[in-house]
Design a protein around this motif. Structure first.
Motif, mmCIF file in Angstrom:
data_model
loop_
_atom_site.group_PDB
_atom_site.id
_atom_site.type_symbol
_atom_site.label_atom_id
_atom_site.label_comp_id
_atom_site.label_asym_id
_atom_site.label_seq_id
_atom_site.Cartn_x
_atom_site.Cartn_y
_atom_site.Cartn_z
ATOM 1 N N GLN A 10 -20.025 -5.612 -19.928
ATOM 2 C CA GLN A 10 -19.685 -6.472 -21.064
ATOM 3 C C GLN A 10 -19.250 -5.542 -22.193
ATOM 4 O O GLN A 10 -19.822 -4.484 -22.362
ATOM 5 N N TYR B 39 -19.427 -9.202 -13.639
ATOM 6 C CA TYR B 39 -18.553 -9.393 -14.794
ATOM 7 C C TYR B 39 -17.683 -8.143 -14.962
ATOM 8 O O TYR B 39 -18.195 -7.033 -15.017
ATOM 9 N N GLU C 7 -14.670 -6.961 -17.703
ATOM 10 C CA GLU C 7 -13.891 -7.344 -18.873
ATOM 11 C C GLU C 7 -12.409 -7.365 -18.504
ATOM 12 O O GLU C 7 -11.932 -6.482 -17.771
ATOM 13 N N THR D 213 -7.840 -18.064 -28.231
ATOM 14 C CA THR D 213 -8.098 -17.809 -26.806
ATOM 15 C C THR D 213 -8.244 -19.150 -26.067
ATOM 16 O O THR D 213 -8.550 -20.176 -26.678
ATOM 17 N N PRO E 42 -10.101 -20.869 -22.570
ATOM 18 C CA PRO E 42 -10.999 -20.623 -21.427
ATOM 19 C C PRO E 42 -10.183 -20.649 -20.136
ATOM 20 O O PRO E 42 -9.511 -21.646 -19.856
ATOM 21 N N SER E 43 -10.218 -19.547 -19.405
ATOM 22 C CA SER E 43 -9.337 -19.431 -18.232
ATOM 23 C C SER E 43 -10.112 -18.946 -17.021
ATOM 24 O O SER E 43 -11.042 -18.155 -17.142
ATOM 25 N N ASP E 44 -9.690 -19.399 -15.856
ATOM 26 C CA ASP E 44 -10.170 -18.838 -14.596
ATOM 27 C C ASP E 44 -9.113 -17.850 -14.124
ATOM 28 O O ASP E 44 -7.952 -18.244 -13.944
ATOM 29 N N ALA F 121 -12.832 -14.097 -12.863
ATOM 30 C CA ALA F 121 -13.564 -14.609 -14.022
ATOM 31 C C ALA F 121 -13.442 -16.122 -14.031
ATOM 32 O O ALA F 121 -12.443 -16.662 -13.557
ATOM 33 N N LYS F 122 -14.463 -16.757 -14.574
ATOM 34 C CA LYS F 122 -14.426 -18.219 -14.707
ATOM 35 C C LYS F 122 -14.636 -18.595 -16.164
ATOM 36 O O LYS F 122 -15.520 -18.042 -16.821
ATOM 37 N N ASP F 123 -13.830 -19.524 -16.634
ATOM 38 C CA ASP F 123 -13.935 -20.015 -18.023
ATOM 39 C C ASP F 123 -14.044 -18.868 -19.026
ATOM 40 O O ASP F 123 -14.858 -18.908 -19.941
ATOM 41 N N ARG F 124 -13.254 -17.846 -18.802
ATOM 42 C CA ARG F 124 -13.279 -16.669 -19.680
ATOM 43 C C ARG F 124 -12.305 -16.897 -20.837
ATOM 44 O O ARG F 124 -11.140 -17.238 -20.595
ATOM 45 N N LEU G 142 -9.527 -16.142 -22.886
ATOM 46 C CA LEU G 142 -8.453 -15.147 -22.776
ATOM 47 C C LEU G 142 -7.334 -15.533 -23.723
ATOM 48 O O LEU G 142 -7.085 -16.734 -23.935
#
Ligand code: LLP
Length: 432
Positions: free
Chosen positions: A244, A333, A335, A346, A348-350, A363-366, A368
């Motif tokens: 992280q 995780y 980054e 940003t 929330p992206s998968d 990544a899920k719901d990251r 970006l």
């Protein structure tokens, strides 16, 4: 401290823009920083200066020849787990007499090969293995240096798939059994009881389990050493790294402890362990993998498509779980940052790969920044257990790898060509 940082809007590895490397070599592309490998090795080496010690890089974390060569040049030994890894060490110019050979399933061929190469020690996982090593050594008229791996039954509080030091795990010999095993081993022919080893797990971000394990095992080590005349005690690997906020941790202030959130620095590790280890008067071996290679590498990938469903924003990239399996396998995780920094809100992206499995995600719901087709992303802290765990799943070629040093960069593994994926295969004779 690591060497991935933004210069203006561009993400650099040392003095090389990652976008230039992506353009030159294509993607998916692993990029490694020689400066980070060197810095992390040196920091650990210096922190342990008060001890007679040897760092044996756990090359299972990253066995690229150029990476091994960098570390060999700094004086590193290697922790190997197969004949293949020992052969790689030699191919890269590493010194087999500075290598330890670990693993629960060493074959007779592997033992013979390691003996002929003059391995420093076998880290032995069972009595059956001790007997096998003795038999092979007798046949080859060699003396086999061995250390028994003690399982101290200490919970490392890490991911279940990478904890190794409890009786739930297949590794080592139970703490209570070890003295008896050494007594029996002393009677075997062609065996030299050279030391003792332990390794309690991987990605430990707190020094407490290490301290607990050393405190528990040190008196045993001392007793056995008096009896059998040991040269060394290996305390294994396992020092954790930052995943992280990986980018922020490139800032030297993290390493002084002023900003770091629970980062295990070499100085903190040494401050706790050196006072416990020094009185043993033995050479102390360490087997760090991830600590040396993890933050030294990034996986660069290209955005192929954006797909919005009712619920999700999918960023579909050209890297996949065959290139970096850690998120799919351990829910790890990493980054993820764009090679060209973006402003704005940003989303929330998968972040997902092209492989036909729902588990193929990074990544899920990251959150970006908004990215589009043709943009590039870097998955950070991918230098350990990244490329080495790669596969040809879905008949995808292995990614290329680049090593950076200052302004210089070199392709240290070319991209695998498609025909190479099935080069070992053939038709059966009855097929027309
Ligand atoms: N020594 C022994 C005996 C080991 O089994 C290992 C790692 C190491 C040293 C190095 O541990 P490190 O310093 O890298 O934590 N694929 C997993 C990690 C597996 C670790 C296996 N053994 C991952 O991606 O997290």
């Amino acid at each position: 401290m690591h060497s991935f940082r933004y210069v203006g809007k561009e993400l650099y590895c040392e003095d090389v823009a990652l976008s230039a490397l992506a353009k030159k070599h294509g993607t998916p592309l692993y990029v490694y920083s020689e400066a980070t490998l060197t810095d992390h090795y040196t920091k650990l080496d210096e922190a342990l200066a008060a001890l007679d010690h040897r760092i044996c890089f756990a090359m299972k974390s990253n066995s690229n020849l150029a990476v091994i060569r960098t570390l060999a040049g700094l004086g590193s030994g290697f922790d190997v787990v197969s004949a293949g890894e020992l052969a790689r060490t030699i191919a890269a110019g590493g010194d087999p007499t500075k290598c330890v050979f670990a693993g629960v399933g060493k074959t007779e061929e592997e033992i013979a090969y390691a003996l002929k190469q003059g391995i420093y020690s076998f880290n032995v996982e069972s009595e059956a293995e001790l007997q096998r090593i003795s038999k092979v050594a007798l046949r080859l008229k060699k003396i086999a240096p061995v250390a028994v791996r003690v399982n101290p039954n200490i919970d490392a509080h890490t991911h279940a798939k990478i904890t190794t030091g409890t009786y739930e795990n297949k590794f080592g010999i139970a703490f209570e059994e070890v003295e008896k095993v050494y007594a029996r081993a002393a009677k075997l022919s062609n065996i030299r009881l050279r030391g003792i080893q332990m390794h309690i797990g991987s990605q430990l971000t707190d020094v407490a389990p290490f301290r607990k394990a050393v405190e528990k095992v040190a008196p045993l080590v001392d007793r056995l050493s008096q009896k059998h005349g040991f040269d060394f005690f290996s305390i294994g690997g396992g020092i954790g790294i930052v995943y992280q906020d990986a980018l922020a941790s490139g800032d030297p202030a993290w390493w002084s402890g002023s900003k770091g959130k629970g980062i295990l620095t070499p100085a903190a590790y040494a401050a706790e362990l050196v006072p416990l280890l020094k009185p043993l008067g033995l050479k102390i071996l360490l087997e760090p993998g991830r600590f040396l290679s993890g933050n030294a590498g990034a996986l660069v990938t290209r955005v192929e498509y954006i797909k919005r469903t009712g619920k999700k924003n999918f960023v579909i990239v050209d890297a996949a779980m065959n290139d970096l399996i850690r998120p799919a396998f351990y829910d790890s995780y990493h980054e993820i940052v764009p090679l060209t920094r973006k402003g704005g809100a940003t989303i929330p992206s998968d972040v997902v790969g092209p492989i036909c499995e729902s588990g193929d995600y990074f990544a899920k719901d990251r959150p970006l920044p908004k990215v589009g087709e043709g943009d590039h992303l870097a998955l950070l802290s991918a230098g350990a257990y990244g490329s080495v765990m790669g596969s040809n799943y879905n008949s995808r070629g292995l990614a290329a790898e680049v090593l950076v040093k200052g302004k210089k960069s070199a392709l240290v593994r070319r991209r695998q060509e498609l025909s190479e994926i099935w080069a070992l295969e053939s038709k059966a004779p009855w097929q027309a």
